[in-house]
Write an enzyme that holds these catalytic residues in place. Structure first.
Site, short mmCIF file in Angstrom:
data_model
loop_
_atom_site.label_atom_id
_atom_site.label_comp_id
_atom_site.label_asym_id
_atom_site.label_seq_id
_atom_site.Cartn_x
_atom_site.Cartn_y
_atom_site.Cartn_z
CE LYS A 1 -5.55 -2.96 0.70
NZ LYS A 1 -5.85 -1.58 0.30
CB SER B 1 -0.97 -0.05 1.19
OG SER B 1 -1.98 0.91 1.08
CG ASP C 1 7.75 5.66 -11.18
OD1 ASP C 1 8.25 4.64 -11.71
OD2 ASP C 1 6.57 5.70 -10.78
#
Length: 706
Positions: A507, A482, A493
């Site tokens: 998740k 999460s 990224d």
């Protein structure tokens, strides 16, 4: 929407009515059954349930991310899932029962839309009938003078998921004869006499029989409603009024208990995850997928067998006053025959926010013949004290505030790099994940969220302040979920740091809680996406450098859950990139492999994984005492040999038995044993980070020669 609502306007099909009437004659109108002084009366749906199932449909249709038609296809799936829920081991229903239930296969959709729950209750009542038959047969066998021959060459298949339903009573009797034999063998090998084992099992099955009378219509409704809701996704659930209160207690962490999230699995209570810094976590002896089979009160209270108990009854037994002791008898998840047991004492307590706070340490590493100091910040959860924030307390605790302070303290010690340890971090506050990314970038997007209507919102950091701009690594594992995945994904990224470890949980969905007139529904209403546009759902975050995976990904992770929403993509959010990592990732991988090819702890991890893979497919349990003992001795010998191979490679004295490690392992400040593998992973993460620093310097020298 129209497809779902049309069913509410149409009458129940005649075929379903006929099927229900036929089944009701068998299952619902039989007289009360008196067994062992227990009256089992067939249950029937209440009026409130008829409206509640319609309310659930309305909530799902209006707010769930996944748009699903309630039609014949869903009806067929619900029947199969309901039968699996009621009899996962295929050890109660007969093939003739299943054939009879097939009359409902394409009728349940209309029944649900009309609030008709007769079929669900008819199937449940048949299950109760079959359970009573089995328990009585089992108790008769245990109370008789019939003996068991443990010298016969017999086995019990412990995984009947792909087996056919049983066709005859003789086949059913033989299965249960083997189950009793297996249970007695397990208990006798756990230092009980056969007489004591029989007494334990008689008590277990009598308790299960007595508990059948405690089932209420509410229990049946909740089970069926959850089979329906989980067709939308595994995180969508219905809570009855009683379980709604339990859910609130668990979410607030105010429960005085052990700090563990539990679920039912077949006849067992399974540990799903441990609350960081909770009493169970502090023992260092419990882990996800362990099975609880007994609960005892105090240091000396008798261990009560809880196999076959309802989950809420087990939870009630584990709860208790602060500072009191509860003892759990468990089957460890890594037990090869799922029969080895150990007992763990836990002092009940509340989970304090301060104990979940991020912590720092210095890791001293020799790399390429030079000494380095790496700062390590362990973040067990993404937390924030909302109550303090709402009352205007300027010193409220939060992950970001604590980490920023720890970074400042580490920088005064002149660290050469920073490691953020997110292993076993199950997530928490989205706000904190977003703000924590902001400590390491000047500004930009951090995560995207898409709602059921397809609208995408972008959260980001708009504060140009940077708490740390040096080299960093983030360590993750299968239990990083999460909010952890949002943070790790954003760092990856931006190429702001290197991600090492294992594929994360996966998740990538957001749940909300809605009140109903009767109970509550927790439903998935949004989905997370990285700034790259990729979802964290299902796939999680794939590290730049991957370590050996010790968790069974077929058992743990989003991809292991039935009905998990799929991975997909949205448009990439515009963001900057810290150049460098991608260009030398192959070299980092090469150096990592050279370093760990003969590293004792990594070799131990790889040996464990190989062994787990080897035994995972073996679902046969020997009912021959000699063969079972030989199998256990072989498993114990393998563990000792693997451990000694590692210890000798590290210049340490060998052990005689695996329990010797309890006294030899170092303990942390909370008394938990420090895993050598865990430390090796952290140290290798430091080496990878220092390799990255070295390669970055080489890259800059190439671009900017003197």
């Amino acid at each position: 929407m129209d497809n779902m609502l049309k069913g509410l306007r149409t009458p129940l099909r005649n075929s379903l009515g006929n099927a229900l009437r036929s089944s009701l004659a068998v299952c619902l109108l039989v007289p009360a059954i008196a067994i062992a002084s227990v009256d089992i009366t067939p249950l029937q749906p209440e009026t409130v349930h008829q409206q509640t199932i319609k309310d659930i449909i309305g909530s799902l249709n209006a707010g769930h991310y996944n748009k699903i038609n309630v039609d014949d296809s869903l009806s067929s799936d619900i029947l199969d899932k309901y039968l699996e829920e009621l009899d996962p081991s295929k050890s109660y229903f007969y093939k003739s029962d299943i054939a009879e239930f097939d009359a409902y296969r394409y009728e349940l959709d209309d029944a649900i839309l009309n609030g008709n729950l007769d079929a669900a209750f008819a199937i449940f009542n048949r299950q109760q009938q079959r359970i009573i038959e089995r328990l009585n047969w089992t108790l008769d066998r245990l109370n008789s003078e019939q003996t068991f021959n443990f010298s016969l060459d017999e086995t019990l298949n412990t995984d009947r998921e792909k087996d056919d339903w049983i066709g005859s009573q003789s086949e059913m009797d033989d299965l249960w004869r083997k189950r009793i034999k297996s249970a007695i063998l397990n208990l006798t090998l756990a230092d009980k006499s056969e007489q004591e084992a029989r007494k334990t099992l008689i008590k277990r099955y009598t308790s299960q029989l007595n508990r059948l009378s405690q089932n209420k219509s509410e229990d049946v409704f909740q089970r069926f409603a959850n089979v329906f809701t989980k067709h939308f996704d595994p995180h969508t659930s219905y809570f009855s009024p009683r379980n709604s209160e339990n859910f609130k207690i668990n979410m607030s962490l105010s429960l005085e208990g052990i700090g563990a999230v539990l679920q039912s699995e077949n006849e067992f209570t399974k540990i799903v995850r441990l609350v960081p810094a909770g009493p169970a976590d502090k023992t260092g002896q419990l882990k996800p997928a362990d099975l609880i089979v007994g609960v005892g009160q105090g240091e000396t209270g008798e261990i009560e067998d809880v196999v076959g108990w309802r989950l809420d009854d087990v939870v009630d037994l584990i709860r208790g006053p602060k500072d009191s002791v509860v003892r759990l008898e468990i089957i460890p998840s890594d037990s090869e025959d799922k029969a080895g047991r150990k007992t763990i004492s836990i002092k009940r307590n509340t989970v304090e926010l301060e104990e979940q706070a991020a912590q720092k340490r210095i890791l001293n590493v020799k790399h390429n013949d030079k000494d380095y100091k790496l700062g390590v910040i362990d973040i067990p959860a993404f937390y924030i004290d909302f109550a303090a924030l709402q009352r205007g307390d300027k010193n409220y605790k939060s992950t970001t505030r604590d980490v920023e302070k720890l970074i400042s303290e580490l920088q005064t010690e002149k660290i050469d790099g920073l490691i953020i340890d997110l292993r076993n971090n199950g997530g928490g506050s989205l706000r904190e994940a977003n703000e924590l990314v902001g400590l390491f970038i000047d500004r930009g997007p951090t995560v995207q969220i898409r709602d059921p209507n397809g609208r995408v919102d972008i959260l980001g950091d708009f504060n140009p302040k940077i708490a740390y701009n040096g080299p960093m690594a983030v360590v993750v594992n299968r239990l990083s979920a999460s909010a952890s995945e949002i943070f790790a994904g954003a760092i990856q990224d931006y190429q702001r740091g290197i991600i090492v470890g294992n594929q994360t949980f996966g998740k990538g969905t957001v749940q909300t809680l809605q009140s109903l007139d009767h109970g509550q529904i927790k439903l998935t209403h949004a989905k997370f996406y990285r700034i790259s546009g990729e979802s964290t759902q299902h796939k999680g975050v794939i590290p730049d450098i991957t370590f050996p995976e010790t968790f069974d990904t077929s058992e743990i992770g989003e991809s292991a859950l039935d009905g998990a929403l799929p991975w997909d993509q949205v448009k990439e959010a515009r963001h900057g990139i810290f150049k460098g990592i991608d260009s030398f990732k192959p070299e980092l991988e090469k150096r990592h492999n050279l370093r760990t090819d003969n590293q004792p702890d990594f070799n131990f991890l790889r040996a464990q994984i190989s062994r787990q893979t080897e035994v995972r497919g073996d679902t046969t349990f020997p009912l021959n005492e000699t063969k079972l003992l030989a199998k256990r001795d072989l498993a114990d010998k393998w563990q000792v040999d693997a451990e000694n191979k590692r210890r000798l490679a590290k210049g340490q004295a060998p052990i005689a038995k695996i329990t010797d490690l309890d006294d030899l392992l170092e303990k942390d400040e909370k008394g938990r044993p420090i895993s050598p593998e865990s430390e090796a992973i952290l140290e290798e993460s430091a080496h990878i980070l220092l390799d990255m620093v070295d390669l970055t310097k080489q890259l800059l020298t190439t671009y900017n020669p003197k």
